[in-house]
Design an enzyme around this catalytic site. Structure first.
Site, mmCIF file in Angstrom:
data_model
loop_
_atom_site.group_PDB
_atom_site.id
_atom_site.type_symbol
_atom_site.label_atom_id
_atom_site.label_comp_id
_atom_site.label_asym_id
_atom_site.label_seq_id
_atom_site.Cartn_x
_atom_site.Cartn_y
_atom_site.Cartn_z
ATOM 1 N N LYS A 183 34.539 46.729 59.502
ATOM 2 C CA LYS A 183 33.844 46.419 58.251
ATOM 3 C C LYS A 183 32.565 47.240 58.222
ATOM 4 O O LYS A 183 32.000 47.564 59.276
ATOM 5 C CB LYS A 183 33.473 44.929 58.223
ATOM 6 C CG LYS A 183 33.401 44.365 56.833
ATOM 7 C CD LYS A 183 34.789 44.035 56.310
ATOM 8 C CE LYS A 183 34.793 43.405 54.955
ATOM 9 N NZ LYS A 183 36.088 42.922 54.528
ATOM 10 N N GLY B 225 35.480 29.617 41.554
ATOM 11 C CA GLY B 225 35.201 31.046 41.436
ATOM 12 C C GLY B 225 36.276 31.799 40.686
ATOM 13 O O GLY B 225 37.398 31.951 41.179
ATOM 14 N N GLY C 73 36.430 35.044 39.791
ATOM 15 C CA GLY C 73 36.163 36.483 39.861
ATOM 16 C C GLY C 73 37.465 37.265 39.814
ATOM 17 O O GLY C 73 38.468 36.803 39.249
ATOM 18 N N ASN C 74 37.466 38.441 40.445
ATOM 19 C CA ASN C 74 38.663 39.292 40.420
ATOM 20 C C ASN C 74 39.894 38.561 40.933
ATOM 21 O O ASN C 74 40.962 38.635 40.338
ATOM 22 C CB ASN C 74 38.437 40.544 41.271
ATOM 23 C CG ASN C 74 37.373 41.425 40.664
ATOM 24 O OD1 ASN C 74 37.263 41.518 39.446
ATOM 25 N ND2 ASN C 74 36.570 42.056 41.505
ATOM 26 N N VAL C 75 39.751 37.840 42.040
ATOM 27 C CA VAL C 75 40.913 37.151 42.611
ATOM 28 C C VAL C 75 41.158 35.822 41.888
ATOM 29 O O VAL C 75 42.280 35.531 41.472
ATOM 30 C CB VAL C 75 40.723 36.890 44.128
ATOM 31 C CG1 VAL C 75 41.919 36.139 44.691
ATOM 32 C CG2 VAL C 75 40.522 38.195 44.884
ATOM 33 N N TYR D 143 40.429 34.605 38.939
ATOM 34 C CA TYR D 143 40.956 34.626 37.563
ATOM 35 C C TYR D 143 42.449 34.980 37.557
ATOM 36 O O TYR D 143 43.253 34.333 36.871
ATOM 37 C CB TYR D 143 40.163 35.611 36.691
ATOM 38 C CG TYR D 143 40.188 35.225 35.218
ATOM 39 C CD1 TYR D 143 39.200 34.405 34.683
ATOM 40 C CD2 TYR D 143 41.216 35.646 34.383
ATOM 41 C CE1 TYR D 143 39.230 34.009 33.347
ATOM 42 C CE2 TYR D 143 41.257 35.262 33.045
ATOM 43 C CZ TYR D 143 40.255 34.449 32.538
ATOM 44 O OH TYR D 143 40.279 34.060 31.211
HETATM 45 P P1 NAD Z 1 34.196 38.283 42.831
HETATM 46 O O1 NAD Z 1 32.786 38.567 43.183
HETATM 47 O O2 NAD Z 1 34.890 39.077 41.801
HETATM 48 O O3 NAD Z 1 34.333 36.734 42.399
HETATM 49 C C1 NAD Z 1 33.672 35.674 42.985
HETATM 50 C C2 NAD Z 1 33.416 34.655 41.888
HETATM 51 O O4 NAD Z 1 32.951 33.448 42.469
HETATM 52 C C3 NAD Z 1 32.346 35.112 40.899
HETATM 53 O O5 NAD Z 1 32.824 34.968 39.581
HETATM 54 C C4 NAD Z 1 31.164 34.198 41.189
HETATM 55 O O6 NAD Z 1 30.371 33.944 40.052
HETATM 56 C C5 NAD Z 1 31.895 32.953 41.674
HETATM 57 N N1 NAD Z 1 31.108 32.040 42.490
HETATM 58 C C6 NAD Z 1 30.280 32.328 43.516
HETATM 59 N N2 NAD Z 1 29.748 31.202 44.016
HETATM 60 C C7 NAD Z 1 30.269 30.172 43.302
HETATM 61 C C8 NAD Z 1 30.118 28.762 43.349
HETATM 62 N N3 NAD Z 1 29.309 28.155 44.227
HETATM 63 N N4 NAD Z 1 30.807 28.000 42.461
HETATM 64 C C9 NAD Z 1 31.623 28.581 41.550
HETATM 65 N N5 NAD Z 1 31.803 29.924 41.458
HETATM 66 C C10 NAD Z 1 31.137 30.695 42.329
HETATM 67 O O7 NAD Z 1 34.994 38.327 44.219
HETATM 68 P P2 NAD Z 1 36.570 38.466 44.415
HETATM 69 O O8 NAD Z 1 36.920 39.874 44.649
HETATM 70 O O9 NAD Z 1 37.272 37.675 43.378
HETATM 71 O O10 NAD Z 1 36.728 37.727 45.834
HETATM 72 C C11 NAD Z 1 36.603 36.324 45.930
HETATM 73 C C12 NAD Z 1 36.554 35.919 47.406
HETATM 74 O O11 NAD Z 1 37.748 36.334 48.057
HETATM 75 C C13 NAD Z 1 35.405 36.554 48.188
HETATM 76 O O12 NAD Z 1 34.984 35.629 49.180
HETATM 77 C C14 NAD Z 1 36.059 37.750 48.870
HETATM 78 O O13 NAD Z 1 35.389 38.105 50.073
HETATM 79 C C15 NAD Z 1 37.442 37.187 49.171
HETATM 80 N N6 NAD Z 1 38.484 38.218 49.285
HETATM 81 C C16 NAD Z 1 38.701 39.073 48.251
HETATM 82 C C17 NAD Z 1 39.703 40.037 48.368
HETATM 83 C C18 NAD Z 1 39.976 40.991 47.230
HETATM 84 O O14 NAD Z 1 41.014 41.682 47.269
HETATM 85 N N7 NAD Z 1 39.124 41.066 46.222
HETATM 86 C C19 NAD Z 1 40.483 40.122 49.528
HETATM 87 C C20 NAD Z 1 40.250 39.198 50.557
HETATM 88 C C21 NAD Z 1 39.233 38.259 50.427
#
Ligand code: NAD
Length: 339
Positions: A76, A171, A173-175, A177
């Site tokens: 990382k 949450g 976010g990308n995942v 939603y």
């Molecule tokens: P992202 O930043 O797009 O989304 C995270 C969402 O969570 C945001 O909309 C944020 O506003 C919301 N959030 C944060 N704290 C919150 C809370 N206390 N209550 C409600 N909502 C809250 O991130 P992502 O890419 O969707 O990833 C989400 C999680 O999954 C992260 O922890 C990331 O490390 C993990 N992850 C992501 C991937 C990937 O492919 N994107 C792969 C493995 C792990």
């Protein structure tokens, strides 16, 4: 720093300083292949917290890759936010050149605070990069993996058909939603929350889902709680107040500590270890990097459910928390490979 490395069994922690670039690359293992893991670009209070984050996440990536059966190790990186104005393009080009210095021992990818466009810039100075625009954002694939995991848990572990199930997502976010959309496609009842009201408004408008207050989402009555925001949300204080039968989401390091896992196990709340259920993005990015055929990547992604089943069955058999069982399984895969 040496104490940190010892604690996380991290043999390599690289610090790079070049003009405005201050970067850290943590390599946890290269036994199964080069260390693959994202590059974070988020603010940290100090360098020690950035190094700690890189170390913890690199260790998680090793376990994730081992259990996903991909031929990569765990790494990382973190780029420290420069003070004041800075040139993003120059920063990521410089980061590419430090990745290049590691001669392929570390392959970088998108993570919190970095985008596909940044990966394209990194690619100008090194070829050791996954999730550039020809590969794309791994998030939809992570969401698909989490969906397969939740489906398996509901149908096989809890005996609840999807159209009778309720899933609460923290949450969007990308995942989160994309996961919500997949679950709605299968008639799952949804409860969601996000600190970003734009996202919850969009979910309400597009799908009419129930939005819970941020402070209440984790304790809402549901079948599966899916933490998809930040890590550390499952604390020992929270566990007695949970109203779910299983926890299965994408966030990394969901359990604050070992005690959280032990308390979940004692309450018989099924916990899908994050580094197993969220490996879809890694499976996709590593498979695309190695130019595997699409159907093989898809099979590998669906297979994460059999790893989950194995973890749950060992956890029952050994009467041990699922997170500890999964770590032991991953360590065994790595150790057996290097024999
Ligand atoms: P992202 O930043 O797009 O989304 C995270 C969402 O969570 C945001 O909309 C944020 O506003 C919301 N959030 C944060 N704290 C919150 C809370 N206390 N209550 C409600 N909502 C809250 O991130 P992502 O890419 O969707 O990833 C989400 C999680 O999954 C992260 O922890 C990331 O490390 C993990 N992850 C992501 C991937 C990937 O492919 N994107 C792969 C493995 C792990």
């Amino acid at each position: 720093m040496f104490e940190l490395m010892r604690e996380h069994q991290l043999p390599e922690l690289h610090f790079f300083q070049q003009d405005r670039l201050n970067a850290i690359v943590a390599i946890h293992s290269t036994e199964l292949g080069p260390a693959l893991g994202g590059c974070r670009f988020v603010p940290y209070s100090d360098t020690a917290s950035a190094a700690l984050d890189a170390a913890r996440l690199a260790q998680g990536m090793s376990y994730k890759a081992a259990l996903a059966g991909v031929p990569f190790g765990g790494g990382k990186s973190v780029i420290l936010y420069p003070e004041g104005e800075f040139d993003r393009e120059a920063l990521f080009e410089a980061f590419g050149s430090v990745v290049e210095q590691l001669n392929g021992r570390y392959i970088t990818a998108m993570d919190s605070g970095t985008h596909v466009e940044d990966m394209d810039i990194i690619r100008r100075t090194t070829s050791h990069v996954a999730s550039h625009s020809e590969i794309g954002d791994p998030s939809p694939h992570t969401a698909r993996g989490v969906f397969h995991g939740i489906k398996m848990i509901l149908e096989e572990e809890l005996n609840i058909p999807l159209d009778k199930a309720t899933v609460a997502i923290q949450g969007l976010g990308n995942v989160g939603y994309a996961l919500m959309e997949k679950l709605i496609e299968h008639d799952v009842t949804m409860i969601v929350s996000d600190i970003n009201q734009e996202r919850t408004r969009r979910a309400m408008k597009e799908y009419g889902v129930f939005v819970a207050p941020v402070s209440e989402l984790l304790t809402e009555p549901c079948d599966v709680l899916a933490p998809c925001g930040l890590g550390g949300v499952i604390t020992p204080e929270l566990v007695p107040r949970l109203n779910c039968k299983a926890i299965a989401g994408s966030a990394n390091n969901q359990l604050l500590n070992l005690e959280s896992g032990e308390l979940l196990h004692r309450r018989e709340i099924l916990y899908a270890p994050d580094f197993v259920i969220n490996s879809g993005g890694l499976i996709y990015a590593s498979g695309s990097y190695n130019q595997l055929p699409k159907n093989q990547i898809e099979n590998n992604l669906e297979n994460l459910t059999s790893t989950l089943t194995k973890v749950f069955s060992e956890s029952h058999k050994q009467n041990k928390p699922s997170d500890q069982v999964a770590v032991t399984m991953a360590k065994e895969i790595i150790a057996n490979h290097s024999k």
